[in-house]
Write a protein that holds these residues in place. Structure first.
Motif, PDB file in Angstrom:
ATOM      1  N   GLU A 160       0.899  -1.284  -0.189  1.00 50.15           N
ATOM      2  CA  GLU A 160       0.189   0.147  -0.021  1.00 50.15           C
ATOM      3  C   GLU A 160       0.876   1.194   0.057  1.00 50.15           C
ATOM      4  N   ALA A 161       1.917   1.421   0.918  1.00 50.60           N
ATOM      5  CA  ALA A 161       2.649   2.553   0.948  1.00 50.60           C
ATOM      6  C   ALA A 161       3.385   2.727  -0.321  1.00 50.60           C
ATOM      7  N   GLN A 162       4.044   1.752  -1.128  1.00 52.26           N
ATOM      8  CA  GLN A 162       4.553   1.849  -2.323  1.00 52.26           C
ATOM      9  C   GLN A 162       3.854   2.413  -3.223  1.00 52.26           C
ATOM     10  N   LEU A 163       2.479   1.610  -3.163  1.00 49.86           N
ATOM     11  CA  LEU A 163       1.581   2.060  -4.528  1.00 49.86           C
ATOM     12  C   LEU A 163       1.161   3.569  -4.285  1.00 49.86           C
ATOM     13  N   THR A 164       0.886   3.981  -3.027  1.00 46.62           N
ATOM     14  CA  THR A 164       0.731   5.305  -2.699  1.00 46.62           C
ATOM     15  C   THR A 164       1.663   6.329  -3.262  1.00 46.62           C
ATOM     16  N   TRP A 165       2.783   5.995  -3.012  1.00 46.24           N
ATOM     17  CA  TRP A 165       3.986   6.992  -3.239  1.00 46.24           C
ATOM     18  C   TRP A 165       4.255   7.126  -4.891  1.00 46.24           C
ATOM     19  N   ALA A 166       3.927   5.890  -5.399  1.00 45.62           N
ATOM     20  CA  ALA A 166       3.962   5.873  -6.919  1.00 45.62           C
ATOM     21  C   ALA A 166       2.898   6.726  -7.626  1.00 45.62           C
ATOM     22  N   ARG A 175       1.661  18.136 -11.791  1.00 43.51           N
ATOM     23  CA  ARG A 175       1.384  19.466 -11.373  1.00 43.51           C
ATOM     24  C   ARG A 175       2.733  20.227 -11.698  1.00 43.51           C
ATOM     25  N   ASN A 176       3.923  19.681 -11.583  1.00 47.07           N
ATOM     26  CA  ASN A 176       5.023  20.665 -11.770  1.00 47.07           C
ATOM     27  C   ASN A 176       5.421  20.905 -13.283  1.00 47.07           C
ATOM     28  N   PHE A 234      -3.704  11.666  -0.913  1.00 52.25           N
ATOM     29  CA  PHE A 234      -3.783  12.748  -2.145  1.00 52.25           C
ATOM     30  C   PHE A 234      -4.188  14.149  -1.517  1.00 52.25           C
ATOM     31  N   LEU A 235      -5.220  14.359  -0.662  1.00 47.27           N
ATOM     32  CA  LEU A 235      -5.648  15.430  -0.091  1.00 47.27           C
ATOM     33  C   LEU A 235      -4.589  16.127   0.755  1.00 47.27           C
ATOM     34  N   ALA A 236      -3.774  15.098   1.550  1.00 44.76           N
ATOM     35  CA  ALA A 236      -2.934  15.758   2.476  1.00 44.76           C
ATOM     36  C   ALA A 236      -1.806  16.333   1.818  1.00 44.76           C
ATOM     37  N   ASP A 237      -1.429  15.678   0.512  1.00 45.49           N
ATOM     38  CA  ASP A 237      -0.251  16.172  -0.235  1.00 45.49           C
ATOM     39  C   ASP A 237      -0.625  17.505  -0.924  1.00 45.49           C
ATOM     40  N   SER A 238      -1.728  17.510  -1.542  1.00 44.39           N
ATOM     41  CA  SER A 238      -2.241  18.607  -2.180  1.00 44.39           C
ATOM     42  C   SER A 238      -2.291  19.903  -1.033  1.00 44.39           C
ATOM     43  N   LEU A 239      -2.478  19.594   0.042  1.00 44.37           N
ATOM     44  CA  LEU A 239      -2.717  20.760   1.095  1.00 44.37           C
ATOM     45  C   LEU A 239      -1.341  21.198   1.167  1.00 44.37           C
ATOM     46  N   ARG A 240      -0.227  20.323   1.284  1.00 42.33           N
ATOM     47  CA  ARG A 240       1.205  20.929   1.585  1.00 42.33           C
ATOM     48  C   ARG A 240       1.661  21.353   0.451  1.00 42.33           C
ATOM     49  N   HIS A 241       1.263  21.041  -0.893  1.00 39.14           N
ATOM     50  CA  HIS A 241       1.697  21.405  -2.060  1.00 39.14           C
ATOM     51  C   HIS A 241       1.237  22.843  -2.303  1.00 39.14           C
ATOM     52  N   TYR A 242       0.057  23.145  -2.080  1.00 41.40           N
ATOM     53  CA  TYR A 242      -0.528  24.409  -2.216  1.00 41.40           C
ATOM     54  C   TYR A 242      -0.126  25.446  -0.988  1.00 41.40           C
ATOM     55  N   THR A 243      -0.101  25.052   0.203  1.00 40.93           N
ATOM     56  CA  THR A 243       0.362  25.871   1.281  1.00 40.93           C
ATOM     57  C   THR A 243       1.892  26.461   0.921  1.00 40.93           C
ATOM     58  N   ALA A 244       2.710  25.531   0.453  1.00 38.12           N
ATOM     59  CA  ALA A 244       3.956  25.833   0.120  1.00 38.12           C
ATOM     60  C   ALA A 244       4.132  26.858  -1.222  1.00 38.12           C
ATOM     61  N   LYS A 245       3.101  26.587  -2.016  1.00 36.27           N
ATOM     62  CA  LYS A 245       3.083  27.508  -3.233  1.00 36.27           C
ATOM     63  C   LYS A 245       2.585  28.858  -2.916  1.00 36.27           C
ATOM     64  N   ILE A 246       1.586  29.057  -1.972  1.00 34.27           N
ATOM     65  CA  ILE A 246       1.439  30.316  -1.563  1.00 34.27           C
ATOM     66  C   ILE A 246       2.443  31.036  -0.914  1.00 34.27           C
ATOM     67  N   ILE A 247       3.166  30.414   0.078  1.00 28.44           N
ATOM     68  CA  ILE A 247       4.323  31.101   0.229  1.00 28.44           C
ATOM     69  C   ILE A 247       5.570  31.267  -0.556  1.00 28.44           C
ATOM     70  N   LYS A 248       5.742  30.271  -1.359  1.00 24.91           N
ATOM     71  CA  LYS A 248       6.767  30.605  -2.378  1.00 24.91           C
ATOM     72  C   LYS A 248       6.245  31.741  -3.537  1.00 24.91           C
ATOM     73  N   GLU A 249       5.094  31.575  -3.860  1.00 20.95           N
ATOM     74  CA  GLU A 249       4.811  32.480  -5.156  1.00 20.95           C
ATOM     75  C   GLU A 249       4.106  33.841  -4.699  1.00 20.95           C
ATOM     76  N   ARG A 250       4.021  33.832  -3.155  1.00 19.13           N
ATOM     77  CA  ARG A 250       3.212  34.977  -2.718  1.00 19.13           C
ATOM     78  C   ARG A 250       1.878  35.126  -3.583  1.00 19.13           C
TER      79      ARG A 250
END
Length: 647
Positions: A160-166, A175-176, A234-250
């Motif tokens: 499960e963990a490997q599949l989630t990461w993949a 996204r990038n 996925f939702l947790a990863d999305s929250l981290r991604h866009y929280t960092a995006k807000i700070i990085k890209e202002r």
């Protein structure tokens, strides 16, 4: 006995060869299928060595031995576990796209094998297992269900963990802006569908177990397997991604509103497309709501800050407060008009923003710690709109203002407090004749009653009806009484229903004879005509007293308590507090405020035993003498005795 053991060994050997071939080739010919079916049928249907058919409850099973169908059931389970161990070994060395693709392909092939085995064991499922379900307390799964549970426990759980990461790694690359091949997108989507399909079949009713005939369609509900493996990470990863995006890209709403909303809209559209490409549809709405909450409601990137600075800007003035709140509400509506595609997500979050802005903005009354709640400010705003003495707001402007109150009230948390303040202020407007008219009061009532508690509108309507009825009764009494008596002053009465008005409990008071005559006459008139008991509530009365004992003639406007205190001095210039209480026949509590008001205005003076004046705040004894100040002077001819006390 040896013959029976030999038959079991032969049957299991033939079954093992067929299942191994099935798992290896992922295909089975009709001839081989029927061959295995016949072997299983003959094995289960042949007589047991005890002389009965092996239904699971023959003599041998009752004696503690395991019946043939039970042995076969365990053997099939062992064969499946052996194969799944090889699957786990094969997948555990894979990563990324290879793992995603390999997982789906092996899951797809295993589903076919499970359905084939289920069909070949049809006699076992429909006879022995059916009987076990009816007679045993323990649950017994069909062969197909056994295969699925083994896959979940033996293959999915370790990987499960490997599949989630993949899967998350693939979506992060998208996204990038990195290139993701069509084959990879297809593999991720098929794997996601496989996880949903696994859970949908595992949750099928035991009484109608899944098999080859089960429709193979994707369910719309959120699968537990999919939720734990993909959805929640996925939702947790999305929250981290866009929280960092807000700070990085202002990303900030401090820029122009239209530009910021367009920026958010583009992000939402891209994520919605990404959900459609990679994930199950049950993830789309939670993701959209999460992003809207983050980009609109997050304290670091919010359209409507609710800090102490903003509270101070709203101020304690009801009109300023409601105007500022309405501007926030109007801003929300403009945002919703520009984001029609994602309107429902914005609507939920903007409602949350507006609710917070409204309910967290209690403001200080002055510099003290006492605050005015939003409920009280809104009630005061209504009072200012409908109260005489302010600039009248009529026509469409008044209706628009009242409609705003109705819309704002929908988001108010403490509506009970609003009802309390509104009802109290309405009673004062009606009692003292300060309302612009019943039609405006009814208009406001129609706009707020849907958000108020049950029966609240009935209470307000009863108050409005009392005012109209009291006016008619007072006019009829005045006309009848004037034909026989001459009072020498104007007199009117408001007959109100007990319990319909938020009035304090009346206290006793000996009214001077000059004021008592019309009260006695009205009581007799009312009780004769309506057969109802009357209780006078003097704190809400209003009197005008004309003086001729001072250097100038003044008109004092106050309550019955003010009039009663002053008329004590018709017979003398000096009384103690205790003497005044005795003459008026009341307690000190309701008399304290009127007496202090007269003392602070200088109409009365407090003196000690030597005749020297005593500050009113030092009057703590009933033996203190109160003297009429014959030297009283005022620049005003009309003096309001009901104004609040201020130090």
């Amino acid at each position: 006995m040896l013959l029976i053991d030999w038959l079991i060994d032969c049957t299991f050997a033939k079954l093992g060869q067929s299942l191994t071939l099935l798992f290896k080739q992922k295909i089975i010919t009709p001839q081989e299928y029927m061959k295995v079916y016949t072997i299983i049928y003959d094995y289960c249907a042949s007589p047991c060595d005890c002389g009965s058919r092996a239904t699971g409850y023959c003599t041998c099973s009752k004696d503690g031995k395991t019946s043939r169908p039970a042995l076969l059931y365990k053997e099939i389970n062992r064969q499946v576990l052996t194969y799944l161990a090889e699957v786990v070994k094969e997948l555990s060395v894979m990563t990324g796209e290879e793992l995603v693709t390999g997982y789906y392909e092996l899951w797809h092939d295993f589903q076919f094998c499970a359905k084939a085995i289920h069909g070949m064991c049809l006699y076992l499922n429909e006879n022995w297992l059916a009987t076990k379900r009816l007679t045993d307390e323990a649950e017994h799964d069909t062969i197909y269900m056994v295969c699925l549970k083994n896959w979940k426990q033996q293959v999915h759980a370790p990987l499960e963990a490997q599949l989630t990461w993949a899967v998350l790694e693939t979506i992060a690359a998208d996204r990038n802006g990195s290139f993701v091949s069509t084959q990879t997108v297809d593999a991720v989507r098929k794997t996601v569908d496989g996880l949903v399909d696994l859970d949908s079949k595992l949750t099928y009713l035991v009484g109608d177990p899944p098999g080859p005939e089960m429709p193979d369609e994707r369910v719309r509900t959120l699968s537990e397997v999919y939720k734990s493996t993909i959805h929640t990470p996925f939702l947790a990863d999305s929250l981290r991604h866009y929280t960092a995006k807000i700070i990085k890209e202002r990303i900030s709403p401090n820029q122009a509103l239209d530009r910021y909303i367009l920026q958010v809209y583009v992000l939402l559209t891209a994520e919605e497309l990404r959900c459609t490409k990679y994930l199950h549809e049950s993830t789309r709405d939670p993701l959209m709501q999460l992003l809207v909450d983050l980009l609109i409601f997050n304290p670091k990137a919010t359209l409507f800050p609710t800090t102490a600075r903003d509270k101070a800007q709203l101020g304690g003035d009801p009109k300023t407060f409601v105007t500022a709140i309405w501007e926030a509400f109007d801003r929300n509506q403009k945002i919703l008009e520009g984001v029609r595609q994602h309107q429902r997500f914005f609507s939920t979050t903007l409602d949350k923003v507006f609710w917070t802005t409204l309910n967290t903005n209690a403001v200080p009354k002055q510099a003290g710690t006492v605050v005015i709640s939003p409920a009280e400010l809104i009630a005061r705003y209504c009072d200012a709109l409908l109260k005489k003495g302010t600039t009248p707001v009529t026509g469409g402007a008044l209706e628009a203002s009242l409609s705003r109150v109705g819309k704002i009230l929908r988001y108010l948390e403490d509506r009970e407090a609003f009802q309390k303040h509104h009802r109290l202020l309405l009673s004062k407007r009606l009692l003292f004749g300060l309302s612009w008219g019943p039609e405006y009061e009814y208009s406001l009532l129609q706009k707020i009653k849907v958000w108020c508690s049950a029966g609240y509108d009935a209470k307000l309507q009863a108050m409005l009806q009392d005012v109209v009825a009291s006016r008619e009764v007072s006019e009829l009494f005045a006309a009848d009484y004037a034909r026989e008596h001459a009072l020498g002053y104007d007199f009117s009465v408001q007959a109100l229903r007990d319990g319909a008005w938020p009035l304090t409990k009346p206290s006793p008071l000996n009214i001077p004879i000059e004021l008592e005559r019309p009260l006695i006459a009205f009581r007799e008139y009312y009780q004769t005509k309506y057969s109802r008991k009357i209780t006078w509530n003097f704190p809400y009365s209003r009197c005008e007293i004309s003086t001729n004992c001072f250097s100038s003639n003044y008109i004092l406007q106050g309550s019955a308590y003010h009039a009663a205190i002053l008329m004590c001095y018709e017979t003398g210039d000096d009384f103690t507090v205790d003497a005044i209480l005795t003459i008026l026949g009341c307690e000190q509590g309701p008399l304290t405020a009127p007496l202090l008001r007269l003392l602070r205005l200088g109409i009365l003076l407090a003196v000690n035993a030597t005749g020297q004046s005593v500050p009113d705040q030092l009057i703590i004894s009933n033996t203190t003498a109160i003297k009429l100040n014959l030297a009283f002077k005022s620049s005003k001819q009309r003096i309001n005795l009901n104004a609040p006390l201020r130090r």
